[in-house]
Design an enzyme around this catalytic site. Sequence first.
Site, PDB file in Angstrom:
ATOM      1  CG  ASP A 181     -47.152  -2.354 -16.812  1.00 53.40           C
ATOM      2  OD1 ASP A 181     -48.007  -3.126 -16.326  1.00 53.40           O
ATOM      3  OD2 ASP A 181     -45.975  -2.320 -16.438  1.00 53.40           O
ATOM      4  CB  ILE A 182     -50.293  -6.443 -18.928  1.00 55.36           C
ATOM      5  CG1 ILE A 182     -49.321  -7.049 -17.919  1.00 55.36           C
ATOM      6  CG2 ILE A 182     -49.838  -6.689 -20.359  1.00 55.36           C
ATOM      7  CD1 ILE A 182     -49.277  -8.563 -17.957  1.00 55.36           C
ATOM      8  CG  ASN A 224     -38.013  -0.903 -10.125  1.00 51.28           C
ATOM      9  OD1 ASN A 224     -37.895   0.031  -9.342  1.00 51.28           O
ATOM     10  ND2 ASN A 224     -39.181  -1.279 -10.610  1.00 51.28           N
ATOM     11  CD  GLU A 266     -42.782  -7.498  -9.924  1.00 41.64           C
ATOM     12  OE1 GLU A 266     -43.474  -7.616 -10.958  1.00 41.64           O
ATOM     13  OE2 GLU A 266     -43.256  -7.204  -8.820  1.00 41.64           O
ATOM     14  CB  VAL A 267     -39.077  -8.364 -16.209  1.00 43.65           C
ATOM     15  CG1 VAL A 267     -38.684  -8.976 -17.549  1.00 43.65           C
ATOM     16  CG2 VAL A 267     -40.556  -8.604 -15.927  1.00 43.65           C
ATOM     17  CG  HIS A 313     -38.494  -3.129 -17.339  1.00 41.07           C
ATOM     18  ND1 HIS A 313     -37.739  -4.146 -16.808  1.00 41.07           N
ATOM     19  CD2 HIS A 313     -39.457  -2.869 -16.419  1.00 41.07           C
ATOM     20  CE1 HIS A 313     -38.220  -4.496 -15.622  1.00 41.07           C
ATOM     21  NE2 HIS A 313     -39.263  -3.726 -15.353  1.00 41.07           N
ATOM     22  CG  HIS A 348     -41.907   0.937 -14.901  1.00 38.66           C
ATOM     23  ND1 HIS A 348     -42.979   0.080 -14.942  1.00 38.66           N
ATOM     24  CD2 HIS A 348     -40.855   0.218 -14.429  1.00 38.66           C
ATOM     25  CE1 HIS A 348     -42.598  -1.112 -14.514  1.00 38.66           C
ATOM     26  NE2 HIS A 348     -41.314  -1.053 -14.190  1.00 38.66           N
TER      27      HIS A 348
END
Length: 125
Positions: free
Chosen positions: A39-40, A97, A105-106, A110, A112
Amino acid sequence: MAIDATLPYDDGNIFARILRGELPAKTVYEDEHALAFHDINPQAPTHILVIPKGAYVSWDDFSARASDAEIAGFVRAVGKIARDLGLVEPGYRLLANVGPDSGQEVPHLHVHLFGGHGLGPMLVR
């Protein structure tokens, strides 16, 4: 901005662009069903994002439309990554999520994968 997980897949999202090689990612794992990368904006010492290679908006979308091979491959990839990174002992957290109330958010499924220290309570109120 939170994403409505019932909307159609947006192939311009950041993860779709990473999958196409248009944006760089610090990859830790890749196979035919999944891609995992750092993750950035990490929220723990280890913070990896694991995404399926198919166009799925959320866990709900993925579980309803993905093939059995995609589902099995993705789930197995998450476990392999945790093992490969040495997170099984003392433990790690998975978070996916779904939709605006979760803060997604995306608009690409995905997971985490967090680890590297004690993570505290699941939810803080």
